[in-house]
Design a protein around this motif. Structure first.
Motif, PDB file in Angstrom:
ATOM      1  N   LEU A 139       8.708 -31.793 -88.364  1.00 21.61           N
ATOM      2  CA  LEU A 139       8.213 -32.963 -89.063  1.00 21.61           C
ATOM      3  C   LEU A 139       8.154 -32.535 -90.597  1.00 21.61           C
ATOM      4  CD1 LEU A 139       7.230 -36.104 -89.742  1.00 21.61           C
ATOM      5  CD2 LEU A 139       5.118 -35.121 -88.919  1.00 21.61           C
ATOM      6  N   LEU A 140       7.699 -31.568 -91.046  1.00 18.75           N
ATOM      7  CA  LEU A 140       7.432 -31.172 -92.341  1.00 18.75           C
ATOM      8  C   LEU A 140       8.908 -30.926 -92.988  1.00 18.75           C
ATOM      9  CD1 LEU A 140       4.564 -28.482 -92.241  1.00 18.75           C
ATOM     10  CD2 LEU A 140       4.545 -30.731 -93.430  1.00 18.75           C
ATOM     11  N   SER A 146      -0.283 -29.609-103.804  1.00 23.94           N
ATOM     12  CA  SER A 146      -0.298 -30.962-103.978  1.00 23.94           C
ATOM     13  C   SER A 146      -0.068 -31.745-102.688  1.00 23.94           C
ATOM     14  CB  SER A 146       0.958 -31.248-105.022  1.00 23.94           C
ATOM     15  OG  SER A 146       1.238 -32.428-105.221  1.00 23.94           O
ATOM     16  N   PRO A 147      -0.808 -31.927-101.968  1.00 23.74           N
ATOM     17  CA  PRO A 147      -0.643 -32.349-100.472  1.00 23.74           C
ATOM     18  C   PRO A 147      -0.331 -33.954-100.207  1.00 23.74           C
ATOM     19  CG  PRO A 147      -2.918 -32.119-101.069  1.00 23.74           C
ATOM     20  CD  PRO A 147      -2.439 -31.930-102.218  1.00 23.74           C
ATOM     21  N   MET A 148      -0.357 -34.867-101.323  1.00 24.51           N
ATOM     22  CA  MET A 148       0.038 -36.061-101.354  1.00 24.51           C
ATOM     23  C   MET A 148       1.081 -36.738-102.206  1.00 24.51           C
ATOM     24  SD  MET A 148      -3.691 -38.056-101.392  1.00 24.51           S
ATOM     25  CE  MET A 148      -4.048 -37.656-102.972  1.00 24.51           C
ATOM     26  N   VAL A 149       2.096 -37.559-101.776  1.00 27.06           N
ATOM     27  CA  VAL A 149       3.079 -37.793-102.357  1.00 27.06           C
ATOM     28  C   VAL A 149       3.602 -39.280-102.201  1.00 27.06           C
ATOM     29  CG1 VAL A 149       4.971 -36.703-101.043  1.00 27.06           C
ATOM     30  CG2 VAL A 149       5.451 -37.238-103.434  1.00 27.06           C
ATOM     31  N   ASP A 150       3.928 -40.192-103.218  1.00 29.57           N
ATOM     32  CA  ASP A 150       4.604 -41.258-102.918  1.00 29.57           C
ATOM     33  C   ASP A 150       6.144 -41.171-103.368  1.00 29.57           C
ATOM     34  OD1 ASP A 150       2.743 -43.163-102.282  1.00 29.57           O
ATOM     35  OD2 ASP A 150       1.742 -42.987-104.211  1.00 29.57           O
ATOM     36  N   ALA A 205       0.647 -37.640 -96.552  1.00 27.70           N
ATOM     37  CA  ALA A 205      -0.397 -36.693 -96.815  1.00 27.70           C
ATOM     38  C   ALA A 205      -0.123 -35.368 -95.693  1.00 27.70           C
ATOM     39  CB  ALA A 205      -1.614 -37.480 -96.459  1.00 27.70           C
ATOM     40  N   ILE A 206      -0.485 -34.218 -96.078  1.00 28.97           N
ATOM     41  CA  ILE A 206      -0.145 -33.179 -95.270  1.00 28.97           C
ATOM     42  C   ILE A 206      -1.400 -32.448 -95.295  1.00 28.97           C
ATOM     43  CG2 ILE A 206       2.056 -33.005 -95.564  1.00 28.97           C
ATOM     44  CD1 ILE A 206       1.640 -30.593 -97.328  1.00 28.97           C
ATOM     45  N   GLY A 235      -2.863 -32.780 -89.138  1.00 31.92           N
ATOM     46  CA  GLY A 235      -1.083 -32.616 -89.263  1.00 31.92           C
ATOM     47  C   GLY A 235      -0.733 -33.791 -90.395  1.00 31.92           C
ATOM     48  N   PRO A 236       0.545 -33.395 -90.552  1.00 29.31           N
ATOM     49  CA  PRO A 236       1.186 -34.720 -91.726  1.00 29.31           C
ATOM     50  C   PRO A 236       1.082 -36.320 -91.091  1.00 29.31           C
ATOM     51  CG  PRO A 236       2.809 -32.751 -91.184  1.00 29.31           C
ATOM     52  CD  PRO A 236       1.530 -32.693 -90.132  1.00 29.31           C
ATOM     53  N   LEU A 237       0.636 -37.019 -92.203  1.00 29.03           N
ATOM     54  CA  LEU A 237       0.637 -38.484 -91.882  1.00 29.03           C
ATOM     55  C   LEU A 237       1.547 -39.122 -92.791  1.00 29.03           C
ATOM     56  CD1 LEU A 237      -3.238 -39.356 -91.969  1.00 29.03           C
ATOM     57  CD2 LEU A 237      -1.707 -38.966 -89.949  1.00 29.03           C
ATOM     58  N   VAL A 238       2.688 -40.030 -92.187  1.00 33.47           N
ATOM     59  CA  VAL A 238       3.559 -40.456 -93.256  1.00 33.47           C
ATOM     60  C   VAL A 238       3.752 -42.055 -92.816  1.00 33.47           C
ATOM     61  CG1 VAL A 238       6.133 -40.480 -93.471  1.00 33.47           C
ATOM     62  CG2 VAL A 238       5.026 -38.226 -92.533  1.00 33.47           C
ATOM     63  N   SER A 239       3.790 -42.865 -93.831  1.00 31.61           N
ATOM     64  CA  SER A 239       3.855 -44.183 -93.801  1.00 31.61           C
ATOM     65  C   SER A 239       5.279 -44.616 -94.521  1.00 31.61           C
ATOM     66  CB  SER A 239       2.599 -44.864 -94.451  1.00 31.61           C
ATOM     67  OG  SER A 239       1.423 -44.351 -93.834  1.00 31.61           O
TER      68      SER A 239
END
Length: 462
Positions: free
Chosen positions: A155-156, A174-178, A190-191, A198-202
């Motif tokens: 997933l990463l 830097s664990p968050m990104v748009d 968000a990782i 674990g990673p959350l992806v929207s």
């Protein structure tokens, strides 16, 4: 055995133990009238692609796969897919098999297991809760999918492809990104360490075809009288705010209303992630920029709004107002940029105005609350409230007009509202859009543009 197979590969023998779909009957038989081209993603074929992705992820060495020359990848995958199609008795002719193989290869070299969902027009949101579970929203309802990631590292790797495509980075520091996919879909990631499990992806998918106002009336988001009023307000340069919760359809409605802005006007749009689909010929699009690895280079919405005022706009459209830029937006609406529009996260028109007050104070301008409310009352005329109901349907639940100040308070009169009647056994909410009997004050301003709205629209139903 293919050298692409990893140490956990179970080989092609396992395919024979799989349970064929439809009890072994070929889905979409060409002779029974149910067959459709695989490129059009019939549900049975989409299910098979998801199952095949899971097999490939389990059996192929993904690290080698990503480094393999494309012609060798094509050769091995074609053989693997052809064997799978024969074993599962999937009814495809040679041309269709070639298309199916090509789609699988494109997906393996793209965003992997997510590709079928990104191509599925019925999916509006993709929500990944670590590598173990993935949900999608279809027609306002969440459903768990069979999308499968081998492990967190897999997933990463896909997350890395997404963020690298827009020049962003994501790691422990830097664990968050748009980010934004090439098709315009919005992505938030968000990782670890902030995402504990674990990673959350929207992923909010970009719609290639924006809904027009007639289509929103057709699907029941609002009625004809409400549509006519909003259409007239946009044409007549009435400034408005669209309020609602997450996923309530604010951007969809903003897109639909923007279609009624005259084509001779110059528009400047300001967004965090560009997703507005304006059809006018004279549009300038501005997008914010996050800070770089050293924490420098950030460009915020407030700076873009200020810059937009120097670009001779007739109207400014802010995709979502959520901070200090609200002050500059109100200033623009009050100084010759009538008809500007924005959206705001709020659960009611009153909440929207309170949030607007709070955001103006974030600009650090020393002024009292009465002055802020006075600016809002003189800048904004219409507040449209949207809501996603528990049954998944999206409704315009209120259209209100700001009529001025009553002492230190903003006066708002409601013109239309959605009233719920009952919920049926299937969980579907039934109700009616009803006029309150109040006639909008701004109708007289529309007359200067030769725009009229039938008086019968505002008659209160008995």
């Amino acid at each position: 055995m293919s050298f692409l197979l990893g140490t956990n590969g179970r080989g092609k023998e396992q395919l024979r133990g799989a349970t064929p779909v439809n009890g072994g009957k070929p889905p979409g038989d060409p002779h029974d009238g149910s067959y459709r081209d695989p490129a059009k993603q019939r549900p049975a074929l989409l299910d098979e692609k998801l199952k095949l992705h899971a097999r490939i992820i389990d059996e192929f060495n993904l690290a080698i796969l990503e480094k393999l020359p494309r012609d060798e990848l094509i050769r091995q995958v074609n053989g693997y897919v052809a064997n799978y199609v024969r074993t599962e008795k999937i009814s495809l002719n040679q041309k269709e098999l070639e298309i199916f193989c090509k789609e699988i290869i494109d997906e393996m070299t793209g965003y992997g297991p997510l590709e079928p969902l990104l191509k599925d027009p019925t999916v509006s949101d993709i929500l990944i809760n670590t590598h173990k579970r993935c949900f999608v929203e279809r027609f306002g309802k969440l459903h768990e999918t069979s999308v499968y990631f081998k492990d967190e590292a897999h997933l990463l790797r896909i997350i890395g492809k997404i963020v690298a495509g827009v020049g962003r980075r994501i790691d422990e520091s830097s664990p968050m990104v748009d980010a934004r996919l090439p098709d315009g879909s919005r992505v938030n990631v968000a990782i670890r360490p902030i995402s504990i499990d674990g990673p959350l992806v929207s992923i909010r998918k970009f719609s290639e075809r924006a809904f027009g106002l007639p289509r929103l009336v057709e699907v029941g988001t609002l009625n004809t009288a409400m549509s006519d009023l909003l259409m007239a307000a946009v044409r007549g340069r009435i400034s408005l705010i669209i309020s609602g919760g997450t996923g309530s359809g604010k951007t969809t409605l903003l897109n639909a209303l923007s279609g009624f802005i005259p084509h001779q006007e110059r528009l400047i749009t300001i967004e965090d992630s560009a997703e507005l689909q304006l059809q006018q010929p004279h549009v300038g699009r501005l997008e914010t920029r996050p800070p770089n690895a050293e924490g420098k280079g950030e460009i915020r919405q407030r700076e873009l709004v200020k810059n937009a005022l120097r670009m001779r706009p007739d109207r400014i459209i802010v995709g979502e107002c959520r901070g200090e830029e609200a002050f500059d937006m109100l200033q623009a609406m009050n100084t010759g940029h009538e008809g500007s529009m924005t959206t705001i996260h709020a659960n009611s028109p009153l909440d929207a105005l309170r949030r607007l007050e709070q955001m103006v104070t974030m600009a650090g301008i020393l002024t009292n609350l009465a002055s802020i409310r006075g600016q809002i009352a003189s800048a904004v005329t219409v507040v449209v409230q949207l809501q996603r109901l528990p049954d998944g349907n999206r409704k315009v639940t209120s259209i209100g007009e700001i009529t001025g100040m009553d002492g230190e308070n903003i006066q708002v009169q409601e013109i239309f509202r959605f009233e719920k009647d009952h919920t049926d056994s299937a969980g579907v909410i039934h109700g009616d859009f009803r006029a309150t009997g109040m006639r909008p004050h701004f109708l007289q301003n529309l007359q200067a543009y030769g725009i009229g709205v039938p008086e019968t629209h505002f008659a209160r139903a008995m």
